[in-house]
Design an enzyme around this catalytic site. Sequence first.
Site, PDB file in Angstrom:
ATOM      1  N   GLY A   1       0.851  -1.186   0.000  1.00 57.29           N
ATOM      2  CA  GLY A   1       0.000   0.000   0.000  1.00 57.29           C
ATOM      3  C   GLY A   1       0.884   1.232   0.000  1.00 57.29           C
ATOM      4  O   GLY A   1       0.739   2.144   0.815  1.00 57.29           O
ATOM      5  N   HIS A   2       1.852   1.230  -0.905  1.00 59.72           N
ATOM      6  CA  HIS A   2       2.781   2.351  -1.038  1.00 59.72           C
ATOM      7  C   HIS A   2       3.543   2.237  -2.353  1.00 59.72           C
ATOM      8  O   HIS A   2       3.436   1.220  -3.050  1.00 59.72           O
ATOM      9  CB  HIS A   2       3.769   2.400   0.143  1.00 59.72           C
ATOM     10  CG  HIS A   2       4.430   1.091   0.448  1.00 59.72           C
ATOM     11  ND1 HIS A   2       5.264   0.454  -0.435  1.00 59.72           N
ATOM     12  CD2 HIS A   2       4.354   0.287   1.536  1.00 59.72           C
ATOM     13  CE1 HIS A   2       5.688  -0.669   0.111  1.00 59.72           C
ATOM     14  NE2 HIS A   2       5.142  -0.821   1.307  1.00 59.72           N
TER      15      HIS A   2
END
Length: 135
Positions: free
Chosen positions: A49-50
Site C-alpha cells: 500500500g505504497h
Amino acid sequence: MNEVKLIQLPKIFDERGNLSFIEKGKDIDFDFKRVYWIYDVPGGEIRGGHAFKEQEEIIVALSGSFDVVLHDGITETRFPLNRSFMGLYVPKMVWRTMLNFSTNAVAMVLASTFYDANDYIHDFDTYLKLKNSYA
Ligand code: TYD
C-alpha cells in the site's frame, strides 16, 4: 529495464527437489542491496500500500501464493504469484499492494536499495501527483 514484468527464473528440475536462482546481469538488471521476506501473514491481511521513489524490486512467491496489485498511475493490474520460479519486476514509482496470502505464504523481495523510510510514498493522491509530474 523499467516496465513491470513477470520473469521466468531458471528452474533445475530434480527428483530430489527443484532449485531456482537469480543472477544479477542475467535474470535481473539492477544491483540488489537488500533481500527481505514477508511471512506468517494472517488470513485477510494486506501488505504494502505504497510506492517507492527510487527502489526497484523483484518479488518471488517462495512458498504458497498471494496477489500483487500494481497501479502505475493509470492502470491497475493484479499479478497472482504462486510459483517459486517466477519473479515479478516492479520498477520505482509504481503503487503496490500485496494481499490474498495463502497459509504459509512466503514473499521474498530483492530490493535495489537499502531500507530508507524516506523512499516511501504512503499516500495514493501524493503518489498520483508525483507520478504525473514525472511524466
Ligand atoms: P513495510 O515496507 O511498510 O512493509 P509492507 O510494505 O510489507 O507493508 O515495512 C514494515 C516495517 O518494517 C516498517 O516499520 C519498516 C520495517 N522495515 C525495515 O526495517 N527494513 C526493511 O527492509 C523493510 C522492508 C521494512
